[in-house]
Design an enzyme around this catalytic site. Structure first.
Site, short mmCIF file in Angstrom:
data_model
loop_
_atom_site.label_atom_id
_atom_site.label_comp_id
_atom_site.label_asym_id
_atom_site.label_seq_id
_atom_site.Cartn_x
_atom_site.Cartn_y
_atom_site.Cartn_z
N GLY A 17 0.79 -1.25 0.00
CA GLY A 17 0.00 0.00 0.00
C GLY A 17 0.81 1.28 0.00
O GLY A 17 0.24 2.37 -0.03
N GLY A 18 2.15 1.15 0.01
CA GLY A 18 2.97 2.37 0.06
C GLY A 18 3.41 2.86 -1.31
O GLY A 18 4.00 3.94 -1.41
N TYR A 148 -4.13 -11.58 -17.52
CA TYR A 148 -3.49 -12.84 -17.91
C TYR A 148 -3.65 -13.92 -16.84
O TYR A 148 -3.14 -15.03 -17.00
CB TYR A 148 -2.04 -12.64 -18.37
CG TYR A 148 -1.03 -12.06 -17.40
CD1 TYR A 148 -0.80 -12.63 -16.15
CD2 TYR A 148 -0.26 -10.96 -17.78
CE1 TYR A 148 0.16 -12.12 -15.30
CE2 TYR A 148 0.71 -10.43 -16.93
CZ TYR A 148 0.91 -11.03 -15.67
OH TYR A 148 1.86 -10.52 -14.83
N GLY A 190 -5.66 -3.60 -16.46
CA GLY A 190 -4.78 -3.63 -17.65
C GLY A 190 -3.59 -2.75 -17.34
O GLY A 190 -3.17 -2.64 -16.19
#
Ligand code: HXC
Ligand code: NAP
Length: 285
Positions: A17-18, A148, A190
């Site tokens: 989260g950084g 993917y 994406g």
């Protein structure tokens, strides 16, 4: 996208989260009133990011390597001590690099599986077991995969295998843990430019050589805020009946690659009269 206090009262843990996309998600959670714990391996980077986000709301940092189940259990205990509750877990931490698969050692493959798949497993088990044992409901697991995970992709095979596993777990636990009031969903971004991803997937001149925008029907890359809006919706009570879903946010990229005839976009519009005549002429042949 959501009203200002849409996540008020919620406590959210975001792995990785950084930096990059995780940080954008953390900031949007704060804007919507949640308290947030950002975690990753590098304590200094976390501190710096938290300092820059502090004006948005209450953010705490906990260094943790998600590959290590004991560290993850300590992370859970420490966050519970600070916040008194955890409502949502975002499994965003990842490791990746491009390489022809035949150049990979077993250790290289294992490294990616350990971060992406086992890291997600460790965090999911740590928080999921706690929620189930405490009978805490209305909890959310959100996993960050990519397209993917289901198409597969050469040159990032360990990541593709790991993300496919994470997607299978997302759907499996949606069914198994729904009865405990725990929702499991995923997002599949994406191309969203970040330093972490781009330096490992599009290093040096590759970025100019393989312009990712050309792969996207909408003709552009994703903006971090667009993903952060989707993620916070999926964490918030507004998505309370969405469980087991993977939401693609890629401007149509993977479908463009998949559709056999989408390459016909390369035909000049002026050519279509002649092509139509040829096709009509084929009638009866
Ligand atoms: C071949 C490589 C390699 C490379 C590392 N290795 N880089 N092999 N080509 N380019 C091998 C090493 O030689 C070693 O194997 C093994 O992998 C472990 O390498 P370490 O450097 O010791 O690992 P570690 O320090 O744990 O670092 C992990 C890392 C690193 C994944 C290699 O890049 C990292 O910390 N990444 C975190 C952030 C990140 O990757 N973000 C991008 C996420 S983007 P041997 O056998 O030699 O010991 C993403 C996008 C998805 O996921 C979708 C995009 C559309
Ligand atoms: P990023 O900035 O490199 O994010 C990866 C994060 O994971 C970093 O904060 C890193 O921090 C952390 N991390 C790595 N190994 C860890 C470990 N063992 N334990 C704990 N934390 C660890 O890249 P990003 O582009 O924002 O990627 C975020 C997520 O989006 C990933 O899941 C990625 O697969 C996904 N994604 C990205 C794109 C894209 O185009 N950017 C597309 C599809 C999916 P530390 O180094 O401090 O540990």
């Amino acid at each position: 996208m959501l009203r200002d206090d849409a996540m008020k009262g919620m406590a959210v843990v975001i792995t990785g989260g950084g930096t990059g996309l995780g940080r954008a998600m953390a900031e949007q959670c704060l804007r919507l009133g949640a308290r947030v714990c950002i975690t990753s391996r590098k304590a200094e980077a976390l501190e710096r990011a938290a300092g820059e986000m502090a004006a948005l709301g209450e953010v705490i940092t906990m260094p943790c390597d998600v590959r290590d189940a004991e560290q993850v259990d300590r992370l859970r205990d420490a966050v519970l001590e600070r916040f008194g509750r955890v409502d949502a877990l975002v499994n965003n931490a990842a490791g990746n690099f491009i390489s022809p698969t035949e150049r990979l050692s077993s250790k290289a493959f294992q490294t990616i599986i350990d971060i992406v798949l086992m890291g997600t497993v460790n965090c999911t088990l740590a928080f999921g077991k706690h929620w189930i044992a405490q009978g805490e409901r209305d909890r959310v697991i959100l996993n960050v995969v990519t397209t993917y995970a289901w198409t597969g992709s050469g040159y990032v095979v360990p990541s593709a295998c790991a993300k496919a596993g994470v997607l299978a777990m997302t759907r499996s636990l949606a069914a198994e843990w729904g009865r405990y009031g725990i929702r499991s969903n995923a997002v599949a971004p994406g191309p969203f430019p970040t330093k972490g991803a781009w330096s490992r997937l599009m290093p040096g001149e590759l970025m100019e050589q393989f312009d990712m925008r050309k792969r996207v029907p909408l003709g552009r890359l994703g903006e971090h805020q667009e993903l952060a809006d989707l993620v916070t919706f999926l964490l918030s009570p507004y998505s309370a009946y969405i469980n087991g879903e993977v939401v693609t946010i890629d401007g149509g990229e993977w479908l463009k690659g998949a559709g056999q005839f989408n390459l016909l976009e390369q035909i000049e519009p002026g050519m279509w009269d002649a092509i139509e005549a040829m096709v009509r002429g084929a009638k009866g042949s």
